[in-house]
Design a protein around this motif. Sequence first.
Motif, short mmCIF file in Angstrom:
data_model
loop_
_atom_site.label_atom_id
_atom_site.label_comp_id
_atom_site.label_asym_id
_atom_site.label_seq_id
_atom_site.Cartn_x
_atom_site.Cartn_y
_atom_site.Cartn_z
N PRO A 228 33.73 23.84 32.30
CA PRO A 228 32.64 24.30 33.17
C PRO A 228 33.08 25.44 34.09
O PRO A 228 34.22 25.46 34.56
N LEU A 229 32.20 26.40 34.28
CA LEU A 229 32.38 27.47 35.27
C LEU A 229 33.57 28.40 34.98
O LEU A 229 34.02 29.13 35.86
N GLU B 202 34.34 35.31 26.87
CA GLU B 202 33.73 34.11 26.30
C GLU B 202 33.89 32.94 27.27
O GLU B 202 34.76 32.96 28.14
N ASN B 203 33.06 31.92 27.10
CA ASN B 203 33.28 30.67 27.81
C ASN B 203 34.59 30.06 27.31
O ASN B 203 34.89 30.12 26.11
N VAL C 157 28.21 35.15 30.52
CA VAL C 157 29.18 35.93 29.74
C VAL C 157 28.69 37.36 29.56
O VAL C 157 29.44 38.33 29.72
N LYS C 158 27.42 37.50 29.25
CA LYS C 158 26.84 38.83 29.05
C LYS C 158 26.91 39.66 30.32
O LYS C 158 27.26 40.85 30.28
N GLU C 159 26.59 39.06 31.46
CA GLU C 159 26.60 39.78 32.73
C GLU C 159 28.00 40.24 33.11
O GLU C 159 28.20 41.38 33.57
N VAL C 160 28.99 39.38 32.92
CA VAL C 160 30.37 39.74 33.25
C VAL C 160 30.86 40.83 32.29
O VAL C 160 31.56 41.76 32.71
N LEU D 268 38.97 33.31 34.35
CA LEU D 268 38.19 33.42 35.59
C LEU D 268 37.40 32.14 35.79
O LEU D 268 36.66 31.72 34.89
N ARG D 269 37.57 31.52 36.95
CA ARG D 269 36.82 30.30 37.25
C ARG D 269 36.02 30.49 38.52
O ARG D 269 36.57 30.80 39.58
N TRP D 270 34.70 30.29 38.43
CA TRP D 270 33.84 30.37 39.60
C TRP D 270 33.99 29.09 40.40
O TRP D 270 33.93 27.99 39.84
#
Length: 217
Positions: free
Chosen positions: A51-52, A166-167, A135-138, A122-124
């Motif tokens: 997650p995240l 990717e996730n 993923v698309k936005e980043v 990267l973890r939010w």
Amino acid sequence: FNVILNVNHISAGRLTKFKEFSKGIPASQNPLPGPTSGFVSSTPAPIVYVPLTLEMKFELDEIGFTPILADHESEDFKKLTEVLEDQLKVAIKYKYASQPFTLKLIKFESSKSNTTSTTVRLRWENEDEKKMPSVKEVTEMLTKYLSFHDGHIGGNHISSKTLNVENLVDECKTSNRTSCTHLCDFQKMTLLFKCSCPDSFVLQNEFNCVDRHKFSF
């Protein structure tokens, strides 16, 4: 392991549970003290994601890969990691200033063209997945950043064609993705997957657990 069943002494419900269990379970959920390699799934295991958390990969196309970059204790690894992490954080904070996050460079390795392939995670930190950039936005954000800076991050050129976001696949909960013999956990601080052992067992190396009483230090 081998189990001898006397069907006459097993109720239908218990037999059903045994059949379900014998199909195989992820290492992170293995209740037994033994390794998980003996469990074989009869159907393709679903992919589980952390997650995240995202994983970014790209190539530093002006830096030829050398084995010293694979050594996390080397000065070359530390210096290049510091530069890339700092600049990636700047790029992400510029777009997502209100989103706290953890970013770690995981590894350098050789690409097919012998340039330096780079993996970053990267973890939010905001636990609300609905607020997490997709993923698309980043990907679009990083592509625009590279375009604006002539393809450079921290003075290192990156081909936007090699950028992939990717996730992050959860290696602990997705079958056949972990080498841990027993337990497996995702570390939120380091963004790494780590093997661990149940009580009375000790980690002999990076992946294998052995009986504490049989292990000689």
